[in-house]
Write an enzyme that holds these catalytic residues in place. Sequence first.
Site, PDB file in Angstrom:
ATOM      1  N   GLU A 322      -0.926   5.756  -3.010  1.00  0.00           N
ATOM      2  CA  GLU A 322       0.286   5.717  -3.844  1.00  0.00           C
ATOM      3  C   GLU A 322       0.908   4.333  -3.704  1.00  0.00           C
ATOM      4  O   GLU A 322       1.215   3.884  -2.605  1.00  0.00           O
ATOM      5  CB  GLU A 322       1.273   6.798  -3.407  1.00  0.00           C
ATOM      6  CG  GLU A 322       2.654   6.692  -4.022  1.00  0.00           C
ATOM      7  CD  GLU A 322       2.642   6.686  -5.545  1.00  0.00           C
ATOM      8  OE1 GLU A 322       3.220   5.750  -6.135  1.00  0.00           O
ATOM      9  OE2 GLU A 322       2.027   7.591  -6.146  1.00  0.00           O
ATOM     10  N   ASP A 349      -1.940  -0.595  -3.832  1.00  0.00           N
ATOM     11  CA  ASP A 349      -2.509  -0.542  -5.169  1.00  0.00           C
ATOM     12  C   ASP A 349      -3.925   0.016  -5.065  1.00  0.00           C
ATOM     13  O   ASP A 349      -4.718  -0.415  -4.220  1.00  0.00           O
ATOM     14  CB  ASP A 349      -2.536  -1.938  -5.783  1.00  0.00           C
ATOM     15  CG  ASP A 349      -3.212  -1.958  -7.143  1.00  0.00           C
ATOM     16  OD1 ASP A 349      -2.530  -1.681  -8.147  1.00  0.00           O
ATOM     17  OD2 ASP A 349      -4.425  -2.233  -7.197  1.00  0.00           O
ATOM     18  N   ASP A 367      -5.101  10.050 -10.935  1.00  0.00           N
ATOM     19  CA  ASP A 367      -3.892  10.625 -11.541  1.00  0.00           C
ATOM     20  C   ASP A 367      -2.769   9.596 -11.518  1.00  0.00           C
ATOM     21  O   ASP A 367      -1.635   9.900 -11.160  1.00  0.00           O
ATOM     22  CB  ASP A 367      -3.481  11.889 -10.774  1.00  0.00           C
ATOM     23  CG  ASP A 367      -2.372  12.663 -11.479  1.00  0.00           C
ATOM     24  OD1 ASP A 367      -2.321  12.627 -12.723  1.00  0.00           O
ATOM     25  OD2 ASP A 367      -1.553  13.295 -10.780  1.00  0.00           O
TER      26      ASP A 367
END
Length: 560
Positions: A322, A349, A367
């Site tokens: 995340e 990243d 996602d």
Amino acid sequence: MTDQTHSKFSQNLLWRLKILTFTSGAVVMGLEIVTSRILTPVFGSTIYTWGSLIGVILSGLSLGYYLGGKLSDKHPNFEKICGIVFSVGLFIVGIPFFASSVIDFSQYVLPVPQYTPLLATFLLLMFPSVLLGFVSPYVIKLGTSSLHRVGNISGNLYSLATVGSIFGTFTTVFVLIPNLAVNQIIFGLGIALVGSSLIGLKISPKIIAMAIVVTLIIPWSSLSINTISHNGTLIFEKETLFSHLDIIEFGDNRSLYLDGLRHSSMNMDDPLDLVIDYTEYFHLGMMFNPTATNILFVGGGGFTGPKNFLDLYPQTKIDVIEIDSDVIDVARDYFNLEKNSRLQIFNDDARKHLSTFEKKYDLIILDAYASNYIPYHLMTDEFFKIVEKRLEPNGVVVSNLIGSIEGNNSPLIRAVYKTMQGTFPVSYIFPTEDNPAFVQNIMIVSSNEPYEFDRKLLLEIAQSSPIDYLDDELQEKEHFYEGLVDVSDVPFLTDQFNPSEVLFNPITQSSFTQDFQNSLPKENQHREDMVNLGLGISLSLIGLVWVIYFKKKVWIVSEK
């Protein structure tokens, strides 16, 4: 006036000109950056949004340099340029109150994805940009007492304006946005201009400035002023390094919003339940590869998927990448994300992390996409090749995209599908809605293993599984796309050529993400609207008083 007295007067004036120059340079760059936080929730963080911001600011400054130079030659007066800067500050203070109407108007009169953010940016920033452009030529005119010093004075003042711009950029990015709400930053920029202008104005403008400050610091102004209204009860709000983050509660549901769009929801009575339907499709990865033990989620959100997988598949170990540390923090504080020896979280990243991290996975779930932001570096051939290197030989990739398979909104999905085919020999498409032309979450399941599945076989797997997901969905043929995906008219996406914003701009469409939002009552919205209306009227009256004063006591007097 003696030479010594004149010298002291000139030095005093020069210092005041420097203050005005530095502040104007700092504010124009700070305003450009913070306005992106108003536009991005509506128009997305696209090349159109940033191109509009940069282009309008540069155009306004250029026009301001020209007009300001002409004005300074006619009637150079320090009080006049201070009055102009005061006017810009007052305009900026009002931006949070009329930004929403400006954006709505822009979408109504120019509903073209490429040009709507340009119109909105023009209406919001052209006026202050032009007037701030007046400052540089005007202060050079006032600061140059003799022709032989014009080069030295102009160089110093232009340099100071640039230093101010650098200061405004870094301060806004690294200090203000991470710690303050957008409306607070905009108010601060406006007040900074008003305050700097007072060094050349008389007592009445100072009284008006005090009225502005009092109006803004009263308890009313602690309320949120946003281009997107909150639905439900707001329990947490923060400007992160990447987006505007809200935690909203409505009934038994708690939702995470980023830039006004819902990214995750949790049933507070059953935290492991999958509230948003598309998250059930993550389990396709386990249907394709039921022996998967090492799983990676790219994108955390409220960590709904990882929590659900940890509970249902005790043999698995979950990694999550995340990029936003604040998203991780709120997942722990508000979405029941607990420490677990089988869960490892990386704040990084995804592409950068996967390029350097040597671990391989049985299942990777992508996602990280949103309906108002396209992370173009996560949908290119180079990225998918990196993903392939992180897969075990029988590994599976489940990619959650937003768009349609058919119709006008399909080019981006088809381009990603075409690009993934360049790396993975097999790809299946699973729409989450019944109509393939609807804007929706679409799952693309890919692998190096030549899995051979059809809908009936997957349905049998779902029905025999103790995990009660996708049984109903796979009974409908619309959720297993069997048509031929035409990729002849879409590009193969690479780092060198990736026109993703041109292919599809999801935020201009009426999409599934709006359905949930529009169905919720706006608790406390009436009170917020009344308070914001009161603030707007108060500032409008103050602005009217200032315009009358400026015209009669500054502009006309200075030209006599």
